[in-house]
Design a protein around this motif. Sequence first.
Motif, short mmCIF file in Angstrom:
data_model
loop_
_atom_site.label_atom_id
_atom_site.label_comp_id
_atom_site.label_asym_id
_atom_site.label_seq_id
_atom_site.Cartn_x
_atom_site.Cartn_y
_atom_site.Cartn_z
N ILE A 297 41.67 1.78 -51.31
CA ILE A 297 41.65 0.52 -50.38
C ILE A 297 40.32 -0.63 -50.88
CG2 ILE A 297 41.40 -0.56 -47.99
CD1 ILE A 297 42.61 2.13 -46.90
N THR A 298 40.73 -1.53 -51.43
CA THR A 298 39.55 -2.36 -52.09
C THR A 298 39.95 -3.74 -52.39
OG1 THR A 298 37.69 -2.27 -53.72
CG2 THR A 298 39.65 -1.54 -54.51
N LEU A 299 39.19 -4.54 -52.79
CA LEU A 299 39.44 -5.85 -53.19
C LEU A 299 40.48 -5.92 -54.54
CD1 LEU A 299 36.17 -7.36 -52.95
CD2 LEU A 299 37.99 -7.66 -51.38
N PHE A 300 41.55 -6.84 -54.45
CA PHE A 300 42.20 -7.04 -55.61
C PHE A 300 41.43 -7.08 -56.95
CE2 PHE A 300 46.42 -8.96 -53.95
CZ PHE A 300 46.53 -7.91 -52.80
N SER A 301 40.28 -7.97 -56.83
CA SER A 301 39.57 -8.00 -57.94
C SER A 301 38.85 -6.85 -58.60
CB SER A 301 38.60 -9.18 -57.81
OG SER A 301 37.59 -8.55 -56.70
N GLU A 302 39.13 -5.88 -57.93
CA GLU A 302 38.28 -4.49 -58.11
C GLU A 302 39.51 -3.48 -58.67
OE1 GLU A 302 35.30 -3.77 -58.53
OE2 GLU A 302 34.56 -5.17 -57.35
#
Length: 170
Positions: free
Chosen positions: A103-108
């Motif tokens: 669970i993290t940012l799309f950019s990651e």
Amino acid sequence: VTGLTKQGKLAGKSNAYLGRSPLGIGIRTGARKPDIRTLSAFKQALLDAKSITYPQDGATRGFIDNMFEKLGVAARVKPKIILAPSSGASTAYVASGKAEFVITLFSEIVPVKGIEVLGPLPGEYATYVNFTAAASSAAQNMGAAIRFIEFISGPKTAPLLKAKGLEVRP
């Protein structure tokens, strides 16, 4: 940005919005793709997951922990959580098979080989992190700093930012 400008740390009128990145779920490339489009499906996917990772010190950690509580799954997912020392480590855990979900940012997620975006968090948990560029008030060459910010926030860089997982304004 506004607060830092008021404190005198950023040059006024130098800031520019770059884009935003949704918070979502990443999975190993080729893995099964559970439905996370509705809150009930998302909750079930969390309960069914063998392991879940996210950065222990990330900007979204408190949001994620609170989301588990509100969904009523905190106690059941806690034994499955593998906190990672960074976003890079959390995505690497999924790419290597150490964890099923990140669970993290799309950019990651987008730039990491071996994992893919399953989707954004659904419903009331859909959230974004905004990215802005600004020049330090102590910049040695303010003109160059402002020209750089104009360039990276301009239309020529929009395809690159999109390719890295940011939603940019047209």
